[in-house]
Design a protein around this motif. Sequence first.
Motif, PDB file in Angstrom:
ATOM      1  N   VAL A 140     -13.173 -39.691  31.937  1.00 46.52           N
ATOM      2  CA  VAL A 140     -13.697 -38.347  32.587  1.00 46.52           C
ATOM      3  C   VAL A 140     -12.353 -37.499  32.439  1.00 46.52           C
ATOM      4  N   PHE A 141     -11.306 -37.645  32.433  1.00 50.26           N
ATOM      5  CA  PHE A 141     -10.162 -36.686  32.507  1.00 50.26           C
ATOM      6  C   PHE A 141     -10.106 -36.244  31.300  1.00 50.26           C
ATOM      7  N   VAL A 142     -10.172 -37.011  30.298  1.00 47.79           N
ATOM      8  CA  VAL A 142     -10.101 -36.364  28.815  1.00 47.79           C
ATOM      9  C   VAL A 142     -11.184 -35.633  28.252  1.00 47.79           C
ATOM     10  N   TYR A 143     -12.565 -36.107  28.856  1.00 41.35           N
ATOM     11  CA  TYR A 143     -13.601 -35.331  28.320  1.00 41.35           C
ATOM     12  C   TYR A 143     -13.667 -34.111  29.115  1.00 41.35           C
ATOM     13  N   HIS A 144     -13.372 -33.781  30.397  1.00 46.10           N
ATOM     14  CA  HIS A 144     -13.225 -32.385  31.167  1.00 46.10           C
ATOM     15  C   HIS A 144     -12.145 -31.710  30.287  1.00 46.10           C
ATOM     16  N   GLY A 145     -11.019 -32.478  30.100  1.00 50.33           N
ATOM     17  CA  GLY A 145      -9.918 -31.624  29.495  1.00 50.33           C
ATOM     18  C   GLY A 145     -10.461 -30.997  27.970  1.00 50.33           C
ATOM     19  N   VAL A 146     -11.263 -31.861  26.977  1.00 52.30           N
ATOM     20  CA  VAL A 146     -11.759 -31.271  25.811  1.00 52.30           C
ATOM     21  C   VAL A 146     -12.609 -30.139  26.076  1.00 52.30           C
ATOM     22  N   LEU A 147     -13.439 -30.296  27.184  1.00 49.55           N
ATOM     23  CA  LEU A 147     -14.532 -29.340  27.396  1.00 49.55           C
ATOM     24  C   LEU A 147     -13.677 -27.929  27.841  1.00 49.55           C
ATOM     25  N   SER A 148     -12.647 -28.141  28.571  1.00 45.08           N
ATOM     26  CA  SER A 148     -12.196 -27.114  29.231  1.00 45.08           C
ATOM     27  C   SER A 148     -11.363 -26.174  28.142  1.00 45.08           C
ATOM     28  N   LEU A 149     -10.961 -26.774  27.144  1.00 49.80           N
ATOM     29  CA  LEU A 149     -10.331 -25.969  25.741  1.00 49.80           C
ATOM     30  C   LEU A 149     -11.342 -25.485  24.940  1.00 49.80           C
ATOM     31  N   GLY A 150     -12.597 -25.572  25.169  1.00 51.75           N
ATOM     32  CA  GLY A 150     -13.775 -24.972  24.150  1.00 51.75           C
ATOM     33  C   GLY A 150     -13.985 -25.833  23.080  1.00 51.75           C
ATOM     34  N   ALA A 151     -13.316 -27.267  23.142  1.00 51.34           N
ATOM     35  CA  ALA A 151     -13.769 -28.277  21.929  1.00 51.34           C
ATOM     36  C   ALA A 151     -15.079 -29.080  22.401  1.00 51.34           C
ATOM     37  N   THR A 152     -15.435 -29.914  21.382  1.00 49.86           N
ATOM     38  CA  THR A 152     -16.651 -30.634  21.362  1.00 49.86           C
ATOM     39  C   THR A 152     -16.076 -32.109  21.679  1.00 49.86           C
ATOM     40  N   ALA A 153     -16.629 -32.772  22.502  1.00 48.37           N
ATOM     41  CA  ALA A 153     -16.432 -34.392  22.580  1.00 48.37           C
ATOM     42  C   ALA A 153     -17.470 -35.000  21.795  1.00 48.37           C
ATOM     43  N   VAL A 154     -16.815 -35.791  20.994  1.00 46.63           N
ATOM     44  CA  VAL A 154     -17.739 -36.703  20.321  1.00 46.63           C
ATOM     45  C   VAL A 154     -17.321 -38.192  20.675  1.00 46.63           C
ATOM     46  N   THR A 155     -18.384 -38.598  21.565  1.00 44.47           N
ATOM     47  CA  THR A 155     -18.057 -39.874  22.361  1.00 44.47           C
ATOM     48  C   THR A 155     -18.706 -41.199  21.602  1.00 44.47           C
ATOM     49  N   VAL A 156     -18.342 -42.086  21.346  1.00 41.42           N
ATOM     50  CA  VAL A 156     -18.855 -43.231  20.695  1.00 41.42           C
ATOM     51  C   VAL A 156     -18.439 -44.394  21.204  1.00 41.42           C
ATOM     52  N   ASN A 157     -19.135 -45.711  21.145  1.00 43.22           N
ATOM     53  CA  ASN A 157     -18.972 -47.021  21.769  1.00 43.22           C
ATOM     54  C   ASN A 157     -17.527 -47.691  21.456  1.00 43.22           C
ATOM     55  N   THR A 158     -16.851 -48.115  22.319  1.00 44.79           N
ATOM     56  CA  THR A 158     -15.609 -48.991  22.159  1.00 44.79           C
ATOM     57  C   THR A 158     -15.790 -50.030  21.049  1.00 44.79           C
ATOM     58  N   LEU A 159     -16.944 -50.456  20.678  1.00 41.39           N
ATOM     59  CA  LEU A 159     -17.113 -51.707  20.173  1.00 41.39           C
ATOM     60  C   LEU A 159     -17.530 -51.466  18.529  1.00 41.39           C
ATOM     61  N   CYS A 160     -17.358 -50.101  18.064  1.00 40.23           N
ATOM     62  CA  CYS A 160     -17.456 -49.590  16.825  1.00 40.23           C
ATOM     63  C   CYS A 160     -16.587 -50.332  15.847  1.00 40.23           C
ATOM     64  N   THR A 161     -17.087 -50.625  14.762  1.00 41.34           N
ATOM     65  CA  THR A 161     -16.158 -51.093  13.682  1.00 41.34           C
ATOM     66  C   THR A 161     -15.206 -50.310  13.017  1.00 41.34           C
TER      67      THR A 161
END
Length: 135
Positions: free
Chosen positions: A32-53
Amino acid sequence: TCIVNAAAELRRRGVGRGDRVLMVLPTSAEFVFVYHGVLSLGATAVTVNTLCTPREIQYYLSDADCALAIGYHDTQDALLVAASALRRPTWILEPGSLAAVSPASDDEGALYLDVDEADAAVLLYTSGTTGNPKG
């Protein structure tokens, strides 16, 4: 303050408006903290599953042209392998680690930007069951 601390650390790591940040984080306060930090800078969050290879994470990093990859202490291995192969910087979080990050100093610039409604907030990928995921 953890959102401000996350934004300050992201900025110190070179993240700014228009950048894409890969987030390989579990459901947690840090997400939550990082997601909102990313958005506050005008950047784009690319969220993926923690089980990715590593191969999947490498694909996301490359396809989305991510400037930074953020992982979590107990799921970091695949992220570190993928980011290393592409020479992308990483930031590995521990539980509660954002509380220890120094807040922004006055000379680091604004941490909250006016975001245009046309700016992308999140880049989501399909599951890719019949080929590479589409973002």
